[in-house]
Design a protein around this motif. Structure first.
Motif: not given
Ligand code: AMP
Length: 550
Positions: A411-433
């Motif tokens: 799943f790292r590719v998904v995370l990496d592509s998002l962290t260019d634009e978003f904060d890692v913490e926000d990505v984690a929150l969206a995943a939790v939601k």
């Protein structure tokens, strides 16, 4: 579960009940008689008088209603009713009358509930057309006798249901007066949850050589019971299914059995639970052995998590994974409770036994505690806030487990592509939601109301109100001696309509034209509201707070 369904149906047939009644019971999904039914039905069919000690929830209504229907002869046009059931409250009058109607459907029985507060005109019409069974509160039945609108000359059976409650409400004299109007040759049946000496007195005066049935219980040996957490929730019937769903959401059992009383209930509960996202399956005596084996297999294999069953179907069932036994209602006999909870906590494993009880059934919980010598803790239903917190906790645990055990690299590719634009913490929150929502964690929920206090609770509450300093309100009733009012009429109306206990009604003063009655202040408005429905001595008097309190 190795019981053959035809064997269980023989349970009622073996008591000698006629085919029409057996059919009605099968349709209602009753699988076998309860202990009180087993004990009471045969002697009652034979015509004996009977004293039965049984509380609400034991199946006592069917215990007297079935024999009464068994002996019913179609009444001629001019004949009066052949059975009279006296009950303490309008609520019970309606319940018993519905039960008689349902059991007697194929016999074409005509049953009429009569209680104060209901327009008397409608009762008169039905009485004129002819009825077989009258179910009524003593006050209103006496009213009808005095108006000569109810003739008791053809009565063959009189049932005094919840006799202790009727005496507590001050109906003793009324009962005596009513019995005096019935033929001496009648059969008399008395059911009471408790047997104080006054009840014994009535039995001795009015019953002939009665069969006595007490649910004789010997205490359970400590070793017979598993060590499981035992708790109960008091919830009104209308909210029971919602409460069950919520409890399951909070408890998150690995595998559970939900026990119901009838097949009909099993089917309804199964449907509700599946609608809530559980994998629930029904297990009842109407299923073939093959079907039942398949269901059991799915529970053992983990593809089903909840089994919804009747006692008969679950007999002898042994499932290792079981973590919870849930009683959708209080079992009809304390012994059945012991059998049910024996399904969990085997071999030292942990388990929970959870019981849903209607307010009126709390007495049964006490009887169970006496039998087992163990406490059943009364719990508050989880609120919507509790539930939300619990669901977040479930989501957190799922994430933690995944972090600890799963290989997450792909799943790292998904995370990496998002962290260019978003904060890692926000990505984690969206995943939790998303996880939370996918698990149904944000489903809408309504609060489940706490039921108004049951009779016992009310008594305690009202007694507290009378403790030193407890305020008393004096109520004015615009009816007095001239209208023939007696203290028991006032007590009966207040107890019957407002559910207050007679003990909690204070001084009563009756003058020619009005009466004053003391009630606990916190109950005053409820009593006044309830009196809008009450008739006292055939009238509906003004009831309000006394204006010139002394
Ligand atoms: P009662 O104690 O008469 O108020 O009955 C309690 C509840 O048990 C009622 O809802 C009845 O419909 C139900 N019931 C009575 N007898 C049986 C039975 N033999 N099997 C299953 N349910 C029963």
């Amino acid at each position: 579960m190795e019981t053959d369904p035809s064997e269980s149906e023989a349970g009622f047939a073996g008591l000698g009940l006629r085919a029409e009644l057996l059919r009605a019971l099968t349709n209602l999904g009753y699988e076998e008689p309860t202990p009180i039914q087993q004990g009471a039905i045969p002697p009652l069919i034979e015509g004996h008088d009977l004293v039965g000690q049984a509380a609400t929830g034991t199946g006592k209504t069917a215990a007297f209603a079935l024999p009464l229907l068994q002996g019913l002869k179609p009444a001629g046009r001019d004949a009066g009713p052949s059975a009279l059931v006296l009950v303490p409250t309008r609520e019970l009058a309606e319940q018993v009358s519905q039960a008689v109607h349902r059991y007697g459907r194929d016999l074409g029985v005509r049953v009429l509930p009569v209680y104060g507060g209901q327009p008397i005109g409608r009762q008169l019409q039905v009485l004129n057309r002819g009825v077989d069974v009258v179910v009524g509160t003593p006050g209103r039945v006496l009213d009808h006798i005095e108006r000569e609108t109810l003739r008791l000359g053809d009565i063959r059976t009189v049932v005094l249901d919840e006799a202790d409650e009727m005496l507590d409400m001050g109906f003793a004299e009324d009962i005596e007066a009513i019995l005096a109007e019935t033929p001496e040759s009648r059969q008399t049946v008395l059911f009471s949850a408790t047997m104080p000496p006054r009840i014994d007195g009535i039995a001795r005066r009015h019953l002939r050589n009665p069969t006595r049935i007490t649910m004789g219980r010997k205490a359970v040996e400590p070793g017979e019971l598993p060590l499981v957490r035992q708790s109960a929730y008091v919830v009104a019937r209308a909210h029971r299914a919602a409460a069950l769903g919520r409890i399951l959401d909070v408890e998150t059992p690995t595998a559970a059995i939900v026990f119901c009383r009838t097949r009909e209930e099993v089917d309804q509960v199964t449907e509700t639970l599946n609608g809530r996202g559980y994998r629930a399956e029904a297990l009842h005596g109407g299923m073939s052995q093959d079907q039942r084996d398949r269901v059991m297999g799915r529970l053992r294999g983990g593809s089903t998590e909840l089994l919804v069953a009747t006692d008969v179907a679950a007999r002898g069932l042994d499932v290792e994974q079981l973590t919870h036994v849930i009683n959708f209602n209080v079992p009809v006999a304390p012994e059945a409770y012991v059998h049910r909870i024996g399904r969990v906590g085997r071999a030292g494993r942990e388990g929970s036994a959870i019981t849903l009880a209607e307010p009126r059934e709390q007495r049964m919980l006490k009887a169970i505690e006496r039998l087992t010598g163990q406490r059943i803790t009364l719990e508050k239903l989880p609120t919507v806030t509790d539930l939300r917190a619990r669901r977040l906790e479930v989501t957190r645990t799922a994430l933690q487990a995944s972090l600890e055990t799963d290989d997450l690299e792909r799943f790292r590719v998904v995370l990496d592509s998002l962290t260019d634009e978003f904060d890692v913490e926000d990505v984690a929150l969206a995943a939790v939601k998303l996880l939370h929502e996918a698990a149904g964690g944000d489903r809408d929920e309504d609060e489940i109301p706490t039921p108004s206090l049951p009779p016992e609770g009310r008594r305690a509450a009202a007694r507290d109100n009378r403790a030193p300093g407890g305020k008393v309100a004096r109520l004015f009733f615009g009816i007095g001696r001239r209208a023939g009012v007696r203290p028991q009429d006032l007590v009966g109306a207040i107890a019957g309509e407002a559910g207050l206990h007679s003990r909690d009604i204070g001084a009563i003063q009756i003058t020619d034209r009005f009466s004053l009655v003391e009630v606990p202040e916190p109950a005053a408005d409820r009593v006044i509201a309830a009196m809008q429905r009450a008739t006292i001595r055939g009238r509906r008097p003004t009831v309000r707070r006394e204006r010139f309190a002394r």
